[in-house]
Design an enzyme around this catalytic site. Structure first.
Site, PDB file in Angstrom:
ATOM      1  CB  CYS A   1      56.884  19.098   6.259  1.00 19.28           C
ATOM      2  SG  CYS A   1      57.135  18.093   7.711  1.00 19.28           S
TER       3      CYS A   1
ATOM      4  CD  GLU B   1      56.181  25.660   9.221  1.00 22.23           C
ATOM      5  OE1 GLU B   1      56.801  25.874   8.166  1.00 22.23           O
ATOM      6  OE2 GLU B   1      55.990  24.517   9.672  1.00 22.23           O
TER       7      GLU B   1
END
Length: 177
Positions: free
Chosen positions: A69, A118
């Protein structure tokens, strides 16, 4: 020489860039919406590289999750950021990088109140040389290669505890990658 502080791209509610902020200052009780990505790396045998986040991470330390990530830098294409972070975190060069959930978005709250918020496009990539794996201990504390179907089934059934974004992604990712 002073180290450059990593910046993240802040987003409006409709996903448009509206500014930047130091990564070290965005994850807190009122985290602003920002741009990120997730990547699932498979080897030629269909095994997924699963990583356990370093215990020093601000969000979900020690959590098992997808392969990698990260956050694109201002002006950096998401695909370029994925490749950069795969090299930095795992020492990997990948092929066949492709988006599988280009509009994924989530919000998750840790027990201590720290929030992830996000827009997080999800990618899949192939690793032609799993032996080249060289995890950065500041990012990854453990890793393993697991058959995709087994990982997906274990995480969705609760047999394997994973990060909230990984669990939400698995809800919508196809059974075969």
């Amino acid at each position: 020489m002073t180290a450059t502080r990593e910046q993240v791209v802040l987003l409006s509610d409709d996903g448009k860039p509206i500014g930047t902020a130091p990564k070290s200052e965005v994850h807190h009780l009122d985290t602003p919406l920002h741009l990120a990505f997730s990547c699932y790396v498979l080897d030629d045998a269909g095994r997924l590289l699963v990583t356990r986040r370093a215990w020093s991470k601000t969000t979900w330390p020690g959590a098992w999750t997808n392969s990698c990530c990260g956050h694109p830098a201002p002006g950096e294409a998401v695909e370029d950021a994925v490749r950069r972070r795969l090299r930095q975190e795992l020492g990997l060069e990948v092929t066949d990088l492709r988006p599988v959930l280009p509009d994924f978005r989530y919000r998750a709250v840790m027990d201590d109140g720290v929030v992830e918020n996000e827009v997080c496009p999800v990618y899949v990539a192939r690793c032609p040389d799993p032996a080249s794996l060289a995890p950065d201990p500041d990012e990854v504390t453990e890793h393993e290669w697991v058959p995709w179907a087994r990982f997906r089934e274990d995480a969705l059934s609760g047999g394997r505890d994973v990060s909230p974004w990984c669990r939400l992604q698995l809800d919508v990712l196809p059974p075969v990658l």
